[in-house]
Enzyme design. Structure first.
Site, PDB file in Angstrom:
ATOM      1  N   CYS A 101      31.039  44.745  33.236  1.00 10.65           N
ATOM      2  CA  CYS A 101      31.243  43.883  34.470  1.00 10.65           C
ATOM      3  C   CYS A 101      32.401  43.145  34.321  1.00 10.65           C
ATOM      4  CB  CYS A 101      30.108  42.753  34.629  1.00 10.65           C
ATOM      5  SG  CYS A 101      29.977  41.692  35.712  1.00 10.65           S
ATOM      6  N   HIS A 143      23.566  46.084  41.080  1.00 12.68           N
ATOM      7  CA  HIS A 143      24.357  45.458  40.001  1.00 12.68           C
ATOM      8  C   HIS A 143      25.032  44.199  40.910  1.00 12.68           C
ATOM      9  CE1 HIS A 143      27.432  44.693  36.508  1.00 12.68           C
ATOM     10  NE2 HIS A 143      27.953  44.282  37.562  1.00 12.68           N
ATOM     11  N   GLU A 144      25.751  44.597  42.055  1.00 11.91           N
ATOM     12  CA  GLU A 144      26.552  43.885  42.587  1.00 11.91           C
ATOM     13  C   GLU A 144      25.463  42.708  43.440  1.00 11.91           C
ATOM     14  OE1 GLU A 144      29.462  43.599  42.040  1.00 11.91           O
ATOM     15  OE2 GLU A 144      29.651  45.408  41.196  1.00 11.91           O
ATOM     16  N   HIS A 147      24.638  39.914  41.248  1.00 11.83           N
ATOM     17  CA  HIS A 147      25.368  38.738  41.532  1.00 11.83           C
ATOM     18  C   HIS A 147      25.273  37.795  42.580  1.00 11.83           C
ATOM     19  CE1 HIS A 147      28.289  39.682  38.261  1.00 11.83           C
ATOM     20  NE2 HIS A 147      28.379  40.969  38.591  1.00 11.83           N
TER      21      HIS A 147
HETATM   22 ZN    ZN Z   1      29.286  42.543  37.675  1.00 19.18          ZN
END
Ligand code: ZN
Length: 178
Positions: A101, A143-144, A147
């Site tokens: 990341c 993953h995004e 966030h």
């Molecule tokens: Zn990330």
């Protein structure tokens, strides 16, 4: 001209907020955020970026799987801007693979993710889109979206032994070795 944005680093509160949905798509601020995020992603060698990583707590991500020095084996897909993305799981099977990341430099970790997902989102033109993603691009998307919900990938590590330094990761996964 698109601006190169500073990447929020782990510990900055913006990475732990729940990002707000975007209600109006065709505004100057949304368009300049898109352009700035695309430019910042291209300059960073990442394969995905979420708006909170550039200090904007709104639900916009880019998924841009492609081979880069950070991810030499990533499959190629066009950079896709997704506004208000939501995914559904198409296969319950979880697969562990390496993630890194831009907000957490210097380490990589094995993270379990769903292999096959469906995603709905509003595109850069304001149109509703649906996509099915598998494997690495599906991993990037999960993953995004994390966030946007104030999560980082380390929150999903199952065992601390699944965390390694980026230097060791590149020794293990140098392109010439695979
Ligand atoms: Zn990330």
């Amino acid at each position: 001209m698109p601006q190169l944005k500073a990447i929020a680093q782990l510990g900055e509160p913006v990475l732990r907020l729940t990002a707000q949905g975007i209600q109006q798509f065709d505004t100057g601020s949304v368009r300049s955020l898109m352009a700035d995020m695309l430019h910042t992603l291209n300059e960073s060698g990442g394969v995905g970026l979420a708006a909170p990583q550039v200090h904007e707590s709104v639900r916009m991500i880019i998924v841009a799987s492609r081979p880069t020095p950070r991810y030499p084996h990533a499959p190629e897909m066009p950079a896709t801007i997704m506004i208000n993305p939501e995914f559904c799981v198409l296969s319950e099977a979880l697969e562990k693979d390496w993630e890194g990341c831009l907000s957490i430099p210097g380490i990589r970790a094995l993270i379990p993710r769903h292999q096959n997902i469906g995603v709905t989102f509003t595109d850069a033109e304001g149109l509703l889109q649906q996509l099915e993603l598998q494997g690495f691009p599906a991993r990037v998307l999960q993953h995004e979206i994390d966030h946007l919900d104030g999560l980082v990938y380390l929150d999903r590590v199952e065992n601390n032994r699944d965390i390694i330094s980026e230097t060791e990761f590149f020794k293990l996964h140098a392109p010439s070795k695979i």
